[in-house]
Design an enzyme around this catalytic site. Sequence first.
Site, PDB file in Angstrom:
ATOM      1  CG  ASN A  98      -1.550   1.342   1.482  1.00  0.00           C
ATOM      2  OD1 ASN A  98      -2.503   1.736   0.818  1.00  0.00           O
ATOM      3  ND2 ASN A  98      -1.007   2.088   2.446  1.00  0.00           N
ATOM      4  CB  SER A 150      -3.580   4.749  -9.107  1.00  0.00           C
ATOM      5  OG  SER A 150      -4.226   5.906  -9.598  1.00  0.00           O
ATOM      6  CE1 TYR A 163       0.558   7.668  -6.772  1.00  0.00           C
ATOM      7  CE2 TYR A 163      -1.108   7.786  -8.501  1.00  0.00           C
ATOM      8  CZ  TYR A 163      -0.746   7.490  -7.200  1.00  0.00           C
ATOM      9  OH  TYR A 163      -1.698   7.009  -6.331  1.00  0.00           O
ATOM     10  CB  ILE A 196      -9.636   7.417  -2.312  1.00  0.00           C
ATOM     11  CG1 ILE A 196      -9.765   6.311  -3.380  1.00  0.00           C
ATOM     12  CG2 ILE A 196     -10.139   6.945  -0.941  1.00  0.00           C
ATOM     13  CD1 ILE A 196     -11.162   5.830  -3.671  1.00  0.00           C
TER      14      ILE A 196
END
Length: 254
Positions: A98, A150, A163, A196
């Site tokens: 995570n 993601s 990312y 989120i």
Amino acid sequence: MYAHSNTIMILQGKTALITGAGRGIGRAIALCFAREGCNVAFTDLELSDQVRATESELLALGIQAKAYAADAAHFNAAQTIVEQVQADFGTIDILVNNAGITRDGLLLRMNEQQWDDVISVNLKSAFNYTHAVIPIMMRARRGSIISIASVVGLAGNPGQANYAASKAGIIALMKSIAKELGPRGLRANAVAPGYIDTDMTQALPQQVRDSFIERIPMHRAGTTDEVAQAVLFLASDMSSYISGQVLAIDGAMN
Ligand code: NAI
């Protein structure tokens, strides 16, 4: 939050290791697992008050829980943590990769440090922890590995090339492990959250957050609990024939 049953605990007696779970999505996953009877070992960069508070909340749920300080990007530290967790908990049935960061910027202006930091923390960490836990899982002939990717890793995003690349990499890593270790009884999957509500996204300017929400068909941000419930499904035996998949949790954004 979902209605919790006191009678059926779907991770009863299992042990999970979650990286970067002091706050945010990782913390929600840790609490969700603990409510289902799972023992939880988790890492974060340091044993801050916030991390200790998460550890206390977990212990209050009546399971075994312990926080470990480690930078998930460090290969040798991952090995050491996994050895400590095995000594403290006896086994590791579930790994959740995570830990993650953003260092956003348009590619033209992105420096080497921004690139290296994001690839190390988001992608190399998943290699580090997966590499360290698989001997334990292979001996047990079972295990579930879940990585937090993601939607950006599926679709790309301007200003987030580093990312997006790290998250696409983590998806390919999980798909490869699923194929390599399926014969040994291991499963590996990724989840791809959309937008989120967490400290990570609270850091974005209001205007950027509003424009994200506009593009989500469900017209709202997701919650950390909604991500945790999908991860719970993939961690549990409810998904016993699901491996090598990427599950989007994004309010139909993609
Ligand atoms: P967050 O920033 O709220 O929490 C991340 C946690 O990881 C923090 O406790 C932090 O201290 C820890 N951490 C950071 N670097 C670390 C390292 N090198 N080693 C160990 N721990 C480290 O972030 P959030 O939003 O909870 O994100 C969790 C994961 O979910 C990340 O992988 C992120 O990329 C991913 N994600 C988040 C989305 C969102 O909208 N918030 C959307 C899609 C994916």
